[in-house]
Design a protein around this motif. Sequence first.
Motif, PDB file in Angstrom:
ATOM      1  N   ASP A 292     -14.118  -5.654 -11.442  1.00 32.57           N
ATOM      2  CA  ASP A 292     -14.001  -5.336 -10.018  1.00 32.57           C
ATOM      3  C   ASP A 292     -14.690  -6.412  -9.180  1.00 32.57           C
ATOM      4  O   ASP A 292     -14.309  -6.672  -8.043  1.00 32.57           O
TER       5      ASP A 292
ATOM      6  N   PHE B 105      -5.915  -5.949 -10.252  1.00 30.73           N
ATOM      7  CA  PHE B 105      -5.803  -4.677 -10.995  1.00 30.73           C
ATOM      8  C   PHE B 105      -5.353  -3.533 -10.103  1.00 30.73           C
ATOM      9  O   PHE B 105      -4.792  -2.560 -10.591  1.00 30.73           O
ATOM     10  N   MET B 106      -5.582  -3.625  -8.798  1.00 35.49           N
ATOM     11  CA  MET B 106      -5.123  -2.572  -7.894  1.00 35.49           C
ATOM     12  C   MET B 106      -3.597  -2.616  -7.774  1.00 35.49           C
ATOM     13  O   MET B 106      -2.934  -1.580  -7.804  1.00 35.49           O
TER      14      MET B 106
ATOM     15  N   THR C 168      -7.168  -3.267  -1.207  1.00 35.12           N
ATOM     16  CA  THR C 168      -6.587  -2.313  -2.152  1.00 35.12           C
ATOM     17  C   THR C 168      -5.229  -1.830  -1.642  1.00 35.12           C
ATOM     18  O   THR C 168      -4.240  -1.810  -2.376  1.00 35.12           O
TER      19      THR C 168
ATOM     20  N   PHE D 109     -21.645  -3.828 -10.642  1.00 34.92           N
ATOM     21  CA  PHE D 109     -20.370  -3.255 -10.193  1.00 34.92           C
ATOM     22  C   PHE D 109     -20.386  -3.189  -8.671  1.00 34.92           C
ATOM     23  O   PHE D 109     -21.321  -2.635  -8.084  1.00 34.92           O
TER      24      PHE D 109
ATOM     25  N   GLY E 133      -7.475   4.867  -2.725  1.00 32.81           N
ATOM     26  CA  GLY E 133      -8.178   3.594  -2.911  1.00 32.81           C
ATOM     27  C   GLY E 133      -9.651   3.685  -3.212  1.00 32.81           C
ATOM     28  O   GLY E 133     -10.246   2.695  -3.653  1.00 32.81           O
ATOM     29  N   LEU E 134     -10.265   4.842  -2.959  1.00 36.98           N
ATOM     30  CA  LEU E 134     -11.692   5.024  -3.244  1.00 36.98           C
ATOM     31  C   LEU E 134     -11.887   6.439  -3.776  1.00 36.98           C
ATOM     32  O   LEU E 134     -11.133   7.357  -3.420  1.00 36.98           O
TER      33      LEU E 134
ATOM     34  N   PRO F 238     -17.022  -2.384  -5.679  1.00 33.30           N
ATOM     35  CA  PRO F 238     -15.580  -2.129  -5.683  1.00 33.30           C
ATOM     36  C   PRO F 238     -14.771  -3.332  -5.219  1.00 33.30           C
ATOM     37  O   PRO F 238     -15.295  -4.247  -4.587  1.00 33.30           O
TER      38      PRO F 238
ATOM     39  N   ALA G 113      -8.584   4.676  -7.544  1.00 37.98           N
ATOM     40  CA  ALA G 113      -9.956   5.191  -7.708  1.00 37.98           C
ATOM     41  C   ALA G 113     -10.288   5.401  -9.185  1.00 37.98           C
ATOM     42  O   ALA G 113      -9.411   5.713  -9.985  1.00 37.98           O
ATOM     43  N   ALA G 114     -11.585   5.223  -9.537  1.00 36.17           N
ATOM     44  CA  ALA G 114     -11.912   5.068 -10.963  1.00 36.17           C
ATOM     45  C   ALA G 114     -13.182   5.773 -11.433  1.00 36.17           C
ATOM     46  O   ALA G 114     -13.721   5.430 -12.485  1.00 36.17           O
ATOM     47  N   THR G 115     -13.687   6.755 -10.682  1.00 36.41           N
ATOM     48  CA  THR G 115     -14.804   7.546 -11.202  1.00 36.41           C
ATOM     49  C   THR G 115     -14.258   8.487 -12.280  1.00 36.41           C
ATOM     50  O   THR G 115     -13.191   9.087 -12.088  1.00 36.41           O
TER      51      THR G 115
ATOM     52  N   PHE H 275      -7.983   3.190 -14.120  1.00 34.09           N
ATOM     53  CA  PHE H 275      -8.941   3.037 -15.218  1.00 34.09           C
ATOM     54  C   PHE H 275     -10.130   3.924 -14.904  1.00 34.09           C
ATOM     55  O   PHE H 275     -10.141   4.595 -13.862  1.00 34.09           O
TER      56      PHE H 275
ATOM     57  N   LEU I  94     -14.564   3.673 -14.831  1.00 31.16           N
ATOM     58  CA  LEU I  94     -15.658   2.710 -14.963  1.00 31.16           C
ATOM     59  C   LEU I  94     -16.305   2.750 -16.343  1.00 31.16           C
ATOM     60  O   LEU I  94     -16.558   1.695 -16.937  1.00 31.16           O
TER      61      LEU I  94
ATOM     62  N   PRO J 146     -18.203   5.534  -8.720  1.00 36.77           N
ATOM     63  CA  PRO J 146     -17.910   4.555  -9.769  1.00 36.77           C
ATOM     64  C   PRO J 146     -19.118   3.703 -10.145  1.00 36.77           C
ATOM     65  O   PRO J 146     -19.284   3.322 -11.314  1.00 36.77           O
TER      66      PRO J 146
HETATM   67  C1  DHB Z   1     -13.246   2.430  -6.888  1.00 37.14           C
HETATM   68  C2  DHB Z   1     -12.801   1.531  -5.936  1.00 37.14           C
HETATM   69  C3  DHB Z   1     -12.615   0.212  -6.283  1.00 37.14           C
HETATM   70  O1  DHB Z   1     -12.190  -0.681  -5.370  1.00 37.14           O
HETATM   71  C4  DHB Z   1     -12.869  -0.230  -7.572  1.00 37.14           C
HETATM   72  O2  DHB Z   1     -12.694  -1.523  -7.852  1.00 37.14           O
HETATM   73  C5  DHB Z   1     -13.304   0.659  -8.518  1.00 37.14           C
HETATM   74  C6  DHB Z   1     -13.499   2.004  -8.172  1.00 37.14           C
HETATM   75  C7  DHB Z   1     -13.469   3.844  -6.520  1.00 37.14           C
HETATM   76  O3  DHB Z   1     -13.885   4.119  -5.368  1.00 37.14           O
HETATM   77  O4  DHB Z   1     -13.239   4.715  -7.358  1.00 37.14           O
END
Ligand code: DHB
Length: 390
Positions: free
Chosen positions: A251, A301-302, A42, A221, A100-101, A223, A124-126, A141, A143, A171
Amino acid sequence: MLRRTFVAGIAFAALTAGGVAYAQDAVKIGMIVPMTGPSSSTGRQQEAAVKLWLAQNGGMMAGKKVELILKDDTGNADMTKRIAQEMVVNDKVHVLLGFGLTPLALAVAPIATQAKVPQVVSAAATAIITEQSPYIVRTSFTLPQVTVPMAEWAAKNGIKKVVTLVSDYGPGIDAEKAFVERFGKDGGTVTESLRVPLRNPDFAPFLQRVKDAAPDAVFVFVPSGFGATFMKQFADRELAKAGIKLIATGDVTDDDLLNDMGDAAVGVVNSHHYSAAHGSPENKAFVEAFKKANNGMRPNFMGVGAFDGMTLIAKAFEKTKGNTDGTALVEAMKGMSWTSVRGPVTIDPQTRDIVQDVYIRKVEKVGNELFNVEFAKIDQVKDPVKAAKQ
Ligand code: DHB
């Protein structure tokens, strides 16, 4: 004597003021990503994308020089927080970028709020991240945003019984919930929901449970950076031979690692917002330039999340005419639209999340390479969790 001191004093003050004015003239961006550890891909992608953006724009934003400070948080949230504090207090950055997370993004939210510094979350995508500070704006984005279209596609394409398998943190839980809810509404059944530890995952026992449950498909899913390990264990367990389809968020079939996954990945249907195979002229030029600048590394996508993060920051500075005030910058970001290499995007002015097209793709061999080939598109998808509240 007195007079000379005075004159010298003025000269010194003028010089200092000149120096300060120059420093203020630069746009200072503090970028924090994992450059080492399990999520280092990432950081590598995001660094490459930001450097490409700077090279393509002469290192300038809104007529000002960009000063980029890049730090590795190793994927440790305490470190992310400490670095963000240093960047805000000592370096006086105007914008924070990266994360990144999910836990790394969440750790910085209170600092962004307190310092009134925009935190542009490019990875990060939550879903809940943007709700943790009014200074968070997201260019990656969510999830649920990419999972709901996958669940809809599965229900419409003869898949009736599914087991979900996700990484056990923000996520993954978002993806599980969104899939279970939408697939259930569309008449499908999720018979089991499995959560695998994020760190050092051993998928084998979970895949055995999937095999024993014998669903039509397993929805997955993990990451970015973990997909190749998963795919190897999926292939070893021979789930495909047992008639269990793999469906996923993009992902898992991450463009960065996809070529290392081999034939096990071919045919996997997945949903996401960016594919290196996206056919627009903007994306073709982007992929070519990215590869050229990075020894053939393909953007994922990152990379695109960070590239768009830079575009958004630049557009905000253009709109504020160089005003570095954090509140003014976030206001400028709200409602901003542009043509990304992924397709048309807008920052939702209510949620500060990104509204974007989501694609259903299938992994195919094109020449000697594996690609996520887009075959269906859902236009301008908002994060469904927040859209339901609006
Ligand atoms: C997250 C990290 C990722 O690498 C990914 O693909 C999707 C979400 C995250 O921790 O939010």
